[in-house]
Design an enzyme around this catalytic site. Structure first.
Site, PDB file in Angstrom:
ATOM      1  N   ASP A  72       0.870  -1.176   0.000  1.00  0.00           N
ATOM      2  CA  ASP A  72       0.000   0.000   0.000  1.00  0.00           C
ATOM      3  C   ASP A  72       0.908   1.226   0.000  1.00  0.00           C
ATOM      4  O   ASP A  72       1.691   1.415   0.937  1.00  0.00           O
ATOM      5  CB  ASP A  72      -0.880  -0.027   1.260  1.00  0.00           C
ATOM      6  CG  ASP A  72      -1.853   1.149   1.315  1.00  0.00           C
ATOM      7  OD1 ASP A  72      -1.591   2.182   0.662  1.00  0.00           O
ATOM      8  OD2 ASP A  72      -2.871   1.030   2.020  1.00  0.00           O
ATOM      9  N   ILE A  73       0.808   2.057  -1.020  1.00  0.00           N
ATOM     10  CA  ILE A  73       1.748   3.184  -1.124  1.00  0.00           C
ATOM     11  C   ILE A  73       1.535   4.219  -0.021  1.00  0.00           C
ATOM     12  O   ILE A  73       2.399   5.068   0.200  1.00  0.00           O
ATOM     13  CB  ILE A  73       1.689   3.887  -2.514  1.00  0.00           C
ATOM     14  CG1 ILE A  73       0.280   4.417  -2.825  1.00  0.00           C
ATOM     15  CG2 ILE A  73       2.198   2.959  -3.597  1.00  0.00           C
ATOM     16  CD1 ILE A  73       0.240   5.345  -4.040  1.00  0.00           C
ATOM     17  N   ASN A 106       1.445   6.069 -10.870  1.00  0.00           N
ATOM     18  CA  ASN A 106       0.166   5.830 -11.565  1.00  0.00           C
ATOM     19  C   ASN A 106      -0.973   5.500 -10.600  1.00  0.00           C
ATOM     20  O   ASN A 106      -2.119   5.869 -10.858  1.00  0.00           O
ATOM     21  CB  ASN A 106       0.346   4.686 -12.574  1.00  0.00           C
ATOM     22  CG  ASN A 106      -0.987   4.131 -13.048  1.00  0.00           C
ATOM     23  OD1 ASN A 106      -1.683   4.765 -13.852  1.00  0.00           O
ATOM     24  ND2 ASN A 106      -1.394   2.977 -12.524  1.00  0.00           N
ATOM     25  N   TYR A 144     -11.710  15.121  -6.282  1.00  0.00           N
ATOM     26  CA  TYR A 144     -10.782  14.373  -7.157  1.00  0.00           C
ATOM     27  C   TYR A 144      -9.983  15.354  -8.009  1.00  0.00           C
ATOM     28  O   TYR A 144      -8.754  15.260  -8.111  1.00  0.00           O
ATOM     29  CB  TYR A 144     -11.577  13.411  -8.039  1.00  0.00           C
ATOM     30  CG  TYR A 144     -10.737  12.660  -9.071  1.00  0.00           C
ATOM     31  CD1 TYR A 144      -9.840  11.681  -8.682  1.00  0.00           C
ATOM     32  CD2 TYR A 144     -10.864  12.937 -10.441  1.00  0.00           C
ATOM     33  CE1 TYR A 144      -9.076  10.993  -9.623  1.00  0.00           C
ATOM     34  CE2 TYR A 144     -10.118  12.249 -11.383  1.00  0.00           C
ATOM     35  CZ  TYR A 144      -9.222  11.278 -10.970  1.00  0.00           C
ATOM     36  OH  TYR A 144      -8.461  10.607 -11.903  1.00  0.00           O
ATOM     37  N   GLY A 145     -10.686  16.328  -8.608  1.00  0.00           N
ATOM     38  CA  GLY A 145     -10.005  17.323  -9.442  1.00  0.00           C
ATOM     39  C   GLY A 145      -8.950  18.085  -8.658  1.00  0.00           C
ATOM     40  O   GLY A 145      -7.868  18.371  -9.165  1.00  0.00           O
ATOM     41  N   ALA A 146      -9.275  18.390  -7.385  1.00  0.00           N
ATOM     42  CA  ALA A 146      -8.317  19.138  -6.557  1.00  0.00           C
ATOM     43  C   ALA A 146      -7.042  18.329  -6.321  1.00  0.00           C
ATOM     44  O   ALA A 146      -5.937  18.882  -6.336  1.00  0.00           O
ATOM     45  CB  ALA A 146      -8.965  19.517  -5.227  1.00  0.00           C
ATOM     46  N   LYS A 194      -5.780  16.137  -8.344  1.00  0.00           N
ATOM     47  CA  LYS A 194      -5.010  16.077  -9.590  1.00  0.00           C
ATOM     48  C   LYS A 194      -4.405  17.442  -9.933  1.00  0.00           C
ATOM     49  O   LYS A 194      -3.328  17.519 -10.518  1.00  0.00           O
ATOM     50  CB  LYS A 194      -5.898  15.549 -10.730  1.00  0.00           C
ATOM     51  CG  LYS A 194      -6.307  14.084 -10.542  1.00  0.00           C
ATOM     52  CD  LYS A 194      -5.115  13.144 -10.436  1.00  0.00           C
ATOM     53  CE  LYS A 194      -5.501  11.672 -10.490  1.00  0.00           C
ATOM     54  NZ  LYS A 194      -4.349  10.768 -10.441  1.00  0.00           N
TER      55      LYS A 194
HETATM   56  N1  NAP Z   1      -9.644   5.749 -16.017  1.00  0.00           N
HETATM   57  C1  NAP Z   1      -9.741   7.043 -16.286  1.00  0.00           C
HETATM   58  O1  NAP Z   1     -10.684   7.503 -16.956  1.00  0.00           O
HETATM   59  C2  NAP Z   1      -8.690   7.995 -15.779  1.00  0.00           C
HETATM   60  C3  NAP Z   1      -8.714   9.306 -16.262  1.00  0.00           C
HETATM   61  C4  NAP Z   1      -7.766  10.203 -15.813  1.00  0.00           C
HETATM   62  C5  NAP Z   1      -6.810   9.783 -14.916  1.00  0.00           C
HETATM   63  N2  NAP Z   1      -6.803   8.500 -14.449  1.00  0.00           N
HETATM   64  C6  NAP Z   1      -5.755   8.120 -13.489  1.00  0.00           C
HETATM   65  O2  NAP Z   1      -5.073   6.980 -13.951  1.00  0.00           O
HETATM   66  C7  NAP Z   1      -4.486   6.285 -12.840  1.00  0.00           C
HETATM   67  C8  NAP Z   1      -4.779   4.804 -12.961  1.00  0.00           C
HETATM   68  O3  NAP Z   1      -6.168   4.596 -12.800  1.00  0.00           O
HETATM   69  P1  NAP Z   1      -6.994   3.555 -13.669  1.00  0.00           P
HETATM   70  O4  NAP Z   1      -8.058   4.305 -14.351  1.00  0.00           O
HETATM   71  O5  NAP Z   1      -6.089   2.696 -14.475  1.00  0.00           O
HETATM   72  O6  NAP Z   1      -7.741   2.712 -12.532  1.00  0.00           O
HETATM   73  P2  NAP Z   1      -7.395   1.337 -11.799  1.00  0.00           P
HETATM   74  O7  NAP Z   1      -7.317   0.244 -12.768  1.00  0.00           O
HETATM   75  O8  NAP Z   1      -8.368   1.253 -10.687  1.00  0.00           O
HETATM   76  O9  NAP Z   1      -5.939   1.608 -11.249  1.00  0.00           O
HETATM   77  C9  NAP Z   1      -5.609   2.037  -9.968  1.00  0.00           C
HETATM   78  C10 NAP Z   1      -4.433   1.196  -9.534  1.00  0.00           C
HETATM   79  O10 NAP Z   1      -3.875   1.766  -8.359  1.00  0.00           O
HETATM   80  C11 NAP Z   1      -3.646   0.751  -7.424  1.00  0.00           C
HETATM   81  N3  NAP Z   1      -3.774   1.371  -6.108  1.00  0.00           N
HETATM   82  C12 NAP Z   1      -4.822   2.094  -5.647  1.00  0.00           C
HETATM   83  N4  NAP Z   1      -4.587   2.490  -4.385  1.00  0.00           N
HETATM   84  C13 NAP Z   1      -3.365   2.012  -4.052  1.00  0.00           C
HETATM   85  C14 NAP Z   1      -2.580   2.076  -2.881  1.00  0.00           C
HETATM   86  N5  NAP Z   1      -2.988   2.723  -1.784  1.00  0.00           N
HETATM   87  N6  NAP Z   1      -1.368   1.471  -2.879  1.00  0.00           N
HETATM   88  C15 NAP Z   1      -0.933   0.803  -3.979  1.00  0.00           C
HETATM   89  N7  NAP Z   1      -1.630   0.724  -5.104  1.00  0.00           N
HETATM   90  C16 NAP Z   1      -2.845   1.301  -5.140  1.00  0.00           C
HETATM   91  C17 NAP Z   1      -4.708  -0.316  -7.693  1.00  0.00           C
HETATM   92  O11 NAP Z   1      -4.267  -1.617  -7.351  1.00  0.00           O
HETATM   93  P3  NAP Z   1      -4.673  -2.305  -5.939  1.00  0.00           P
HETATM   94  O12 NAP Z   1      -6.142  -2.087  -5.765  1.00  0.00           O
HETATM   95  O13 NAP Z   1      -4.286  -3.732  -6.087  1.00  0.00           O
HETATM   96  O14 NAP Z   1      -3.848  -1.588  -4.917  1.00  0.00           O
HETATM   97  C18 NAP Z   1      -4.838  -0.227  -9.203  1.00  0.00           C
HETATM   98  O15 NAP Z   1      -3.936  -1.115  -9.827  1.00  0.00           O
HETATM   99  C19 NAP Z   1      -5.070   6.934 -11.585  1.00  0.00           C
HETATM  100  O16 NAP Z   1      -4.125   7.821 -11.026  1.00  0.00           O
HETATM  101  C20 NAP Z   1      -6.272   7.707 -12.119  1.00  0.00           C
HETATM  102  O17 NAP Z   1      -6.592   8.814 -11.312  1.00  0.00           O
HETATM  103  C21 NAP Z   1      -7.731   7.589 -14.864  1.00  0.00           C
END
Ligand code: NAP
Length: 248
Positions: free
Chosen positions: A59-60, A86, A150-152, A154
């Site tokens: 957990d980060i 990420n 969420y926006g804040a 980012k």
């Molecule tokens: N999907 C979109 O439309 C979108 C748009 C803009 C930006 N983003 C950004 O893209 C990034 C990736 O998101 P995603 O859309 O690919 O969703 P996702 O598949 O849910 O990815 C999130 C990843 O982060 C890991 N994670 C979450 N909390 C964590 C923690 N405390 N410690 C370690 N790992 C953690 C999760 O794995 P575990 O649950 O196994 O920990 C998961 O692999 C995020 O920063 C998100 O804000 C996504």
């Protein structure tokens, strides 16, 4: 690409956008320390890539996490060249519907932990003229009623990216990718109902000029490009929208 032999940490490596990034890096010859909380998806992805992929269940946000992640990458791959922040969390809802404690939790994953990972990796990144890619969001530059917290977070990540780019130059490059909507598991974890999520997806599609959601593989290639010193050694402090035109 000249990522051959580079040691790179990716957080949230096994799913969604992180998976696209990890696969692109591994196919480009990099060694990846894959971080996430759940072992299963990490191991399932790592299995196909032999010794180049190392799994770290972490957990980060946990105390000492950044130190453990950096130490694991150095031990396994004899150094650390780059970090991809990420992992992220998205809790959506109008202001009065979101508990401020959820904002704290989201800020910890989206801002504090990424900053701490950069801090702990810094000696290695400096020594290796490395780089950082932060996965932010168009939500950090657009107004987003119903998704303000969420926006804040980012927007904070964008600020961190630009400030650290100046602070750490010329030794370490720091850039951010701002994805538009990408279909990933994140969409099922926002706290919105299924109907509200469907509506949001429809709204986002209609406000995306390219008329489709993004693919994780597309985001992965952009991260690889920014990490590649041959292609991007003069790029730092950039906030790059990869968003189907949503911010155009
Ligand atoms: N999907 C979109 O439309 C979108 C748009 C803009 C930006 N983003 C950004 O893209 C990034 C990736 O998101 P995603 O859309 O690919 O969703 P996702 O598949 O849910 O990815 C999130 C990843 O982060 C890991 N994670 C979450 N909390 C964590 C923690 N405390 N410690 C370690 N790992 C953690 C999760 O794995 P575990 O649950 O196994 O920990 C998961 O692999 C995020 O920063 C998100 O804000 C996504």
């Amino acid at each position: 690409m000249t990522l051959d032999g580079k040691s790179i940490v990716v957080t949230g490596a096994a799913t969604g956008i992180g998976r696209g990034i990890t696969e692109c890096l591994l196919k480009s010859g990099a060694s990846v320390t894959m971080v996430g909380r759940r072992a299963e998806p990490l191991r399932e992805l790592a299995d196909g890539y032999g010794d180049a992929a190392a799994v770290l269940v972490q957990d980060i946000c946990a105390l000492g996490a950044a130190e453990r992640i950096v130490a694991a990458a150095i031990e396994r791959f004899d150094g650390l060249d780059a970090v991809v922040n990420n992992a992220g969390s998205a809790r959506f809802g109008r202001l009065e519907a979101i508990d401020p404690a959820q904002f704290d939790a989201m800020f910890a994953v989206n801002v504090r932990a990424p900053a701490d990972l950069i801090r702990c990796a810094l000696p290695q990144l400096r020594a290796n003229h490395g780089s950082v890619v932060n996965i932010s969001s168009v939500g950090g530059v657009l107004s987003m009623p119903g998704r303000a917290y969420y926006g804040a977070t980012k927007a904070a990540m964008n600020s961190l990216t630009r400030s650290l780019a100046r602070e750490l130059a010329p030794d370490v490059r720091v850039n951010a990718i701002l994805p538009g909507p990408v279909d990933t598991p994140m969409w099922t974890e926002t706290g919105l109902s299924e109907a509200a999520t469907d509506q949001l997806r429809t709204d986002l599609l209609s406000s995306t000029p390219m008329g489709r959601l993004g693919a994780s593989t597309e985001l992965g290639r952009w991260a690889c490009l920014l990490l590649d010193p041959d292609l991007s050694s003069w790029v730092t402090g950039a906030l790059i929208p990869v968003d189907g035109g949503r911010t155009a």
